[in-house]
Motif scaffolding. Structure first.
Motif: not given
Length: 624
Positions: A12-17, A207-211, A264-270, A273-279
């Motif tokens: 589960r990630t906040a943003s996908k390619p 590194l994390t695959g996040l935005m 990043a994985r733990r933050l994504s789990g919290a 739907a619709g929230d955007v996570l970035a590093r």
């Protein structure tokens, strides 16, 4: 319960390619010279595949028939030559026809003609069925005493070769079409994949695959524009990890990277739907919530902090880190733009850090005043550098045994117009953030060398080097230029290297230290004992001095642990042959304890407060 880092990033990630484009979109999106060249090369390859085999077959069969016709014409000419006396004899036509027919036995259908020299047909022997086109014809000459008397012509059809080539063309055309499709679509597919990967890397953290920061700011701008239209609120949460740096320094960058991936994985789990996570970079993350309320933002911050309750596992070690979170709300009708929201969340996050780790704070108008002060400080700092508002003060460095002045440490001072003297800890960090530390550090070096050149030798000057200044590619060139301009001997300049620099344990760091050493300047390790890599560097690089941090000196008289640390440092100093220096000596008792431990050099209020250049020059003259 601990969570291992062995598992990969959360599904589960906040943003996908972005999804792979369809073929029609792919063709439409690559109408450029490269795609045109690919299409042209594919077409040429397809034409070669489709046409070359049947054309080769047809031309080969035609060449064979040409050779056979030429041999046939020569054979008839030779036969007629042997019977040439019959050409003018009465009734010879029937005999000659028999010769032509007899020579034609066993051959494919053909036309044989006996022609006069001018091409007029004398005798023609033709099959009952006309030869199908296309046809080939060849002639042989009947020569007597150098004169051409007659010609023999033979005509054959090459329709079988043509039909064979046509039959071969069908499968070759299919093969050519396949070649065209493969050569056109596969490079386009590879090009689309490459462009897709490039686009993904340009908007995502590798590194994390996040935005990444840029993509997050774009998404924030879109969401902010949406709040203006739909009367919805949004929230920006900035997350800064607590105690990450010691972990990274202790276990190495690879473990630090693994820890960031797990975070990043733990933050994504919290997230919902619709929230955007970035590093955003380093150990800083950001979350964008749309259609939210303060209660929802606070609930999310609570869930995020709960993700750090479980220790992380780095190999055989468990590490515990926390997070400080700042929250800024963007509501319809408020003037704050996207950039303002990020700055507000940043201020709130630092307020959370100052209030204690592992907490969150909302941005308040009081923090906005701090933001305005920061902008004003940044503006005035740039102006101060342009207008020469900085000055240097000098604190004496004293020989503990004799009380002789050995030199001075150059300390940067700024009298901000309308505000008075500003402590260095208020503007040095800002100078590093806004890129002024390079020119500011160069000015300090030049000014310190210029003033030290006026002091009696061998009194020297010590200058602190900022970690970011140390990373500049031409620091040794800046130091060399300052020495040459001032005419100061290199051994009279001492550069104090903080452990913030030494924590970058790379070959580049040792190489940079080596270049400074080659200039002839002295190198001191500042704040010794407060970090994690001092001992490692002492074993690999010959420093001239180690400076005992003032935190150990302050408690030297009443804390056995501080005294033990000082004693250990002195032991290292004496073993390695490196001069020891103690900072922050403020009492005679501290000085006596340091003398008993073997310390050679000190500085502090007991021996002199920071003073102006003229005051220190006067001190030097009196000491001389």
């Amino acid at each position: 319960m601990t969570q291992s880092l062995a598992a990969g990033p959360s599904a589960r990630t906040a943003s996908k390619p972005g999804a792979r484009p369809g073929w029609s979109r792919m063709f439409a999106s690559h109408r450029n010279p490269l795609s045109a060249l690919i299409a042209l090369l594919a077409l040429l390859a397809a034409l070669v595949t489709a046409l070359v085999p049947p054309a080769s077959y047809f031309l080969g069969q035609r060449a064979y028939e040409v050779g056979a016709l030429e041999a046939r014409a020569r054979s008839l000419a030779a036969a007629l030559t042997r019977q040439g006396w019959l050409l003018n004899a009465p009734g010879s036509e029937a005999y000659l026809r028999r010769i032509l027919r007899g020579e034609a036995g066993g051959q494919q259908p053909e036309i044989q003609r006996l022609l006069w020299a001018d091409g007029t047909v004398l005798i023609a022997e033709e099959p009952e069925v006309a030869l199908p086109a296309p046809v080939l014809r060849r002639r042989a000459l009947f020569v007597t005493e150098g004169d051409v008397l007659w010609q023999v012509e033979v005509v054959r059809s090459v329709r079988p070769a043509f039909l064979g080539a046509a039959l071969l063309l069908a499968p070759c055309a299919g093969l050519g079409l396949l070649v065209f499709l493969l050569l056109r679509l596969l490079p386009f597919r590879a090009l689309a994949d490459a462009l897709g990967r490039a686009a993904h890397l340009s908007t995502h953290d590798s590194l994390t695959g996040l935005m990444n920061r840029d993509a997050f700011q774009d998404r924030l701008l879109q969401a902010w524009q949406g709040t203006r239209r739909e009367d919805e609120a949004l929230a920006v949460l900035l997350i800064d990890l607590d105690r990450f740096k010691p972990v990274n320094d202790t276990f190495g960058h690879a473990s630090g990277d693994a820890l960031l991936i797990a975070v990043a994985r733990r933050l994504s789990g919290a997230l919902r739907a619709g929230d955007v996570l970035a590093r955003l970079g380093g150990d800083e993350f950001a979350i964008l919530q749309t259609g939210t309320r303060p209660e929802a933002a606070a609930a999310l911050a609570t869930r995020l902090l709960a993700q750090f309750a479980t220790p992380f596992v780095l190999g055989s070690h468990q590490v515990e880190i926390g997070a400080s979170i700042g929250i800024a709300l963007g509501c319809p009708g408020e003037p704050a733009g996207p950039h303002d929201l990020v700055q507000q969340a940043d201020l709130a996050m630092y307020q959370a850090k100052r209030s204690g780790h592992a907490g969150f704070r909302f941005f308040t108008p009081e923090l906005n005043e701090q933001l305005r002060e920061r902008h004003a400080l940044e503006r005035d700092l740039r102006r101060a550098l342009q207008e020469g508002q900085f000055r240097l003060a000098y604190q004496p460095l004293v020989c503990l045994a004799s009380g002789r002045v050995l030199g001075a440490e150059a300390l940067l001072r700024w009298h901000r117009p309308g505000h008075g003297d500003i402590p260095p800890d208020r503007f040095i960090g800002l100078a590093e953030e806004i890129g002024l530390i390079g020119p500011l550090g160069a000015w300090v070096l030049q000014e310190a060398c210029r003033e030290a050149a006026l002091w009696p030798a061998p009194i020297g000057v010590a200058v602190n080097v900022s970690p970011l200044q140390f990373l500049l590619p031409d620091l040794d060139g800046t130091v060399k230029a300052a020495l040459q301009r001032a005419g100061l001997a290199p051994e009279r300049l001492e550069l104090e290297i903080t452990e913030g620099i030494l924590l970058r344990d790379t070959p580049d760091t040792l190489e940079a230290l080596g270049r400074l050493r080659n200039l002839g300047v002295r190198l001191a390790m500042d704040d010794f004992g407060t970090g994690y890599s001092s001992l490692g560097y002492l074993s690999r690089f010959a420093f001239d001095k180690i400076k005992i941090d003032r935190s150990f000196v302050r408690h030297l008289a009443d804390d056995p642990k501080a005294k033990a640390v000082v004693r250990a440092v002195m032991g290292i100093s004496q073993t390695l042959g490196i001069r020891a220096h103690a900072e922050g000596v403020e009492s005679s008792e501290q000085a006596e304890l340091l003398r008993q431990e073997g310390c050679e050099e000190v500085q502090g209020y007991l021996y002199g407060r920071p003073m102006s250049p003229d005051q220190f020059a006067t001190l030097c003259r009196r000491a001389a």
